[in-house]
Design a protein around this motif. Structure first.
Motif, PDB file in Angstrom:
ATOM      1  N   ILE A 160      -2.735   5.867  -3.215  1.00 30.30           N
ATOM      2  CA  ILE A 160      -2.777   4.400  -3.270  1.00 30.30           C
ATOM      3  C   ILE A 160      -2.118   3.829  -2.010  1.00 30.30           C
ATOM      4  O   ILE A 160      -2.658   2.920  -1.374  1.00 30.30           O
ATOM      5  N   HIS A 161      -0.981   4.394  -1.648  1.00 29.81           N
ATOM      6  CA  HIS A 161      -0.303   3.969  -0.407  1.00 29.81           C
ATOM      7  C   HIS A 161      -1.228   4.092   0.797  1.00 29.81           C
ATOM      8  O   HIS A 161      -1.390   3.155   1.579  1.00 29.81           O
ATOM      9  N   ASP A 162      -1.839   5.253   0.944  1.00 32.86           N
ATOM     10  CA  ASP A 162      -2.673   5.486   2.125  1.00 32.86           C
ATOM     11  C   ASP A 162      -3.920   4.606   2.116  1.00 32.86           C
ATOM     12  O   ASP A 162      -4.354   4.133   3.172  1.00 32.86           O
ATOM     13  N   ASP A 198       0.402   8.086  -6.150  1.00 30.89           N
ATOM     14  CA  ASP A 198       1.052   7.017  -5.384  1.00 30.89           C
ATOM     15  C   ASP A 198       0.749   7.136  -3.890  1.00 30.89           C
ATOM     16  O   ASP A 198       0.530   6.131  -3.220  1.00 30.89           O
ATOM     17  N   ILE A 199       0.730   8.364  -3.380  1.00 28.67           N
ATOM     18  CA  ILE A 199       0.443   8.546  -1.943  1.00 28.67           C
ATOM     19  C   ILE A 199      -0.988   8.115  -1.636  1.00 28.67           C
ATOM     20  O   ILE A 199      -1.254   7.493  -0.601  1.00 28.67           O
ATOM     21  N   VAL A 203      -4.639  -1.463  -9.530  1.00 26.52           N
ATOM     22  CA  VAL A 203      -3.781  -0.295  -9.244  1.00 26.52           C
ATOM     23  C   VAL A 203      -3.712   0.587 -10.491  1.00 26.52           C
ATOM     24  O   VAL A 203      -3.806   1.820 -10.406  1.00 26.52           O
ATOM     25  N   THR A 209       3.957   7.935   8.399  1.00 23.05           N
ATOM     26  CA  THR A 209       3.237   6.755   8.882  1.00 23.05           C
ATOM     27  C   THR A 209       4.221   5.658   9.304  1.00 23.05           C
ATOM     28  O   THR A 209       3.886   4.805  10.123  1.00 23.05           O
ATOM     29  N   PRO A 234      -2.864  15.711   6.674  1.00 24.50           N
ATOM     30  CA  PRO A 234      -2.949  16.322   5.344  1.00 24.50           C
ATOM     31  C   PRO A 234      -3.062  15.235   4.282  1.00 24.50           C
ATOM     32  O   PRO A 234      -2.320  14.251   4.326  1.00 24.50           O
ATOM     33  N   ILE A 279       3.752   1.124  -6.265  1.00 22.74           N
ATOM     34  CA  ILE A 279       4.018   2.571  -6.228  1.00 22.74           C
ATOM     35  C   ILE A 279       5.529   2.777  -6.315  1.00 22.74           C
ATOM     36  O   ILE A 279       6.297   1.826  -6.150  1.00 22.74           O
ATOM     37  N   VAL A 318      -4.141   1.569   0.869  1.00 26.71           N
ATOM     38  CA  VAL A 318      -3.708   0.230   1.284  1.00 26.71           C
ATOM     39  C   VAL A 318      -3.441   0.206   2.792  1.00 26.71           C
ATOM     40  O   VAL A 318      -3.865  -0.718   3.493  1.00 26.71           O
ATOM     41  N   LEU A 319      -2.797   1.257   3.303  1.00 28.65           N
ATOM     42  CA  LEU A 319      -2.464   1.243   4.734  1.00 28.65           C
ATOM     43  C   LEU A 319      -3.703   1.456   5.619  1.00 28.65           C
ATOM     44  O   LEU A 319      -3.809   0.838   6.676  1.00 28.65           O
ATOM     45  N   PHE A 323       9.271   5.584   1.875  1.00 25.46           N
ATOM     46  CA  PHE A 323       8.380   6.319   0.975  1.00 25.46           C
ATOM     47  C   PHE A 323       7.505   7.296   1.766  1.00 25.46           C
ATOM     48  O   PHE A 323       7.215   8.399   1.308  1.00 25.46           O
ATOM     49  N   LEU A 328       1.123  -3.585  -1.447  1.00 24.98           N
ATOM     50  CA  LEU A 328       1.835  -2.645  -2.315  1.00 24.98           C
ATOM     51  C   LEU A 328       2.933  -3.358  -3.108  1.00 24.98           C
ATOM     52  O   LEU A 328       3.720  -2.715  -3.800  1.00 24.98           O
ATOM     53  N   TYR A 358       0.028  -4.656   4.286  1.00 23.42           N
ATOM     54  CA  TYR A 358       0.740  -3.454   3.845  1.00 23.42           C
ATOM     55  C   TYR A 358       1.894  -3.856   2.914  1.00 23.42           C
ATOM     56  O   TYR A 358       2.029  -3.329   1.799  1.00 23.42           O
ATOM     57  N   ILE A 400      -2.872  10.365  11.617  1.00 23.20           N
ATOM     58  CA  ILE A 400      -2.185  10.804  10.390  1.00 23.20           C
ATOM     59  C   ILE A 400      -2.961  10.337   9.158  1.00 23.20           C
ATOM     60  O   ILE A 400      -3.211  11.102   8.224  1.00 23.20           O
ATOM     61  N   LEU A 401      -3.360   9.054   9.165  1.00 17.58           N
ATOM     62  CA  LEU A 401      -3.995   8.486   7.969  1.00 17.58           C
ATOM     63  C   LEU A 401      -5.386   9.041   7.715  1.00 17.58           C
ATOM     64  O   LEU A 401      -5.758   9.294   6.573  1.00 17.58           O
ATOM     65  N   LYS A 412      -4.750   4.541 -10.984  1.00 16.75           N
ATOM     66  CA  LYS A 412      -3.844   5.558 -11.532  1.00 16.75           C
ATOM     67  C   LYS A 412      -4.478   6.261 -12.731  1.00 16.75           C
ATOM     68  O   LYS A 412      -4.376   7.479 -12.876  1.00 16.75           O
TER      69      LYS A 412
END
Lengths: 186, 183
Positions: A131-133, A128-129, A118, B23, A38, B4, A135-136, B19, B152, B148, A33-34, A122
């Motif tokens: 940045i989220h992805d 935000d997605i 961060v 995942t 998409p 975020i 980090v993950l 969110f 964030l 994680y 997924i990551l 931006k």
């Protein structure tokens, strides 16, 4: 030699994922997924995040494998080499520089990510997605790198091995091969 | 405040998986299989490894919640959890578990820190391949979860009672939250 019995023909992470298929399933799903799902980040950009984190965790197997995948996806070898050397002067967009900087902070520790970095991402247009992805992905490679090196899996030295692996990561992504891995036995 | 836009007042990883549930699902599946799936390490011991790594990563949310889950699972021996977080080597857990926690501590630093001697020491005390594998993977997984959650800047409650309730829920297993909890 690995600390636990792994199949000889499956060096690095693959032997571990075959050793423990129950835990491998969610790890593979998350990675697919990551890194291949998409996203407004290209597959090449996401492989660069994996490469930078693995490099900073000194995990030779993961660094070489994801460098190979990034090179194939980007169609050139300069970018992956330069981001490992220095993110700020590497030939990537301002947004990618900001995201790679966040990834490098995650590699150090979650608390190392600053509000300023961060904010910078931006301002460079990161969502935000994204940045989220970022980090993950960085956190996930902190898992992979420790899993691979913590059990002393074999790190091949032949560049041809990583070229083949990079091709597999481009063509098949991170799902378990439907036919398994027996065909890789020599 | 989180980096975020996540739901406010939802603590830690829950806010992040709400969110991005795509995942979130494999993340919760991984926690479930690693910490609740078949293993010769007890659920309490595995939660203790998770709490120990989170403590070393200074992730207050993960440390407090997994310590609470471990206390819940240890029941009458729950003081072992606080002993390990205070001074692992002096704690009352078995020598085998100490050797595994030592390996987990090495993994927390970096994979390559684990030495053949660390593994041999665990084996002499009775640890088998599977237990060594699971210990390394739990420690590696919490090196991810901790980053994680803190990377964030998700909400970390400071009220200990919140974690006690969380620990009781976690002891039953890891299920992806479907919607925000009622306030």
């Amino acid at each position: 030699m690995p600390y636990i019995p792994l199949e000889d023909h499956l060096p690095g992470i693959t032997g571990l994922l075959e050793y423990s298929k129950e835990t491998a399933a969610p790890i593979r799903e998350l990675t697919q997924i990551l890194l291949r799902g998409p996203s407004t980040l290209t597959e090449g950009e996401r492989e660069l995040i994996a490469t930078v984190v693995s490099h900073r965790n000194q995990c030779t197997f993961c660094t070489t494998a994801h460098t190979a995948a990034a090179n194939i996806l980007l169609g050139e070898e300069e970018t992956s080499a330069r981001v490992k050397q220095d993110i700020i002067t590497a030939p990537v967009s301002e947004k990618m520089k900001a995201l790679l900087t966040i990834a490098a902070q995650v590699q150090q520790g979650g608390k190392n990510v600053t509000t300023a970095s961060v904010q910078k991402a931006k301002e460079a247009g990161a969502t935000d997605i994204e940045i989220h992805d970022t980090v993950l992905i960085a956190a996930l490679f902190c898992l992979y790198n420790r899993y691979v090196d913590g059990l002393a899996t074999v790190t091949p030295t032949d560049p041809a091995f990583y070229k083949g692996l990079g091709e597999r990561l481009k063509n098949n992504g991170y799902n378990r091969l439907p036919q398994g891995y027996e065909h890789l036995k020599k | 405040m989180a980096h975020i836009q996540v739901e406010e007042n939802i603590p830690g990883i829950r806010s992040l998986v709400l969110f991005r549930p795509e995942t979130g699902k494999p993340l919760y599946d991984l926690a479930q299989v690693l910490l609740r799936g078949p293993s010769s390490l007890s659920e309490a011991e595995r939660e203790l490894i998770a709490a120990y790594v989170s403590y070393r990563n200074e992730c207050i949310f993960c440390m407090s919640s997994h310590a609470a889950a471990a206390r819940c699972l240890y029941g009458p021996d729950k003081n072992l959890v606080d002993e390990v977080l205070h001074d692992m080597q002096q704690s009352g857990v078995s020598d085998k578990l100490k050797a595994l926690l030592h390996i987990a501590g090495k993994v927390q630093v970096l994979g390559r820190e684990v030495t053949p001697e660390d593994i041999a020491a665990a084996r002499v005390l009775g640890a088998d391949d599977r237990e060594i594998h699971d210990t390394v993977l739990i420690a590696a997984a919490f090196s991810m979860f901790n980053r994680y959650v803190d990377g964030l800047a998700s909400f970390t409650p400071t009220d200990l009672a919140v974690y006690e309730a969380m620990g009781e829920r976690m002891a039953k297993g890891y299920v992806l939250p479907a919607s925000p909890e009622p306030k």
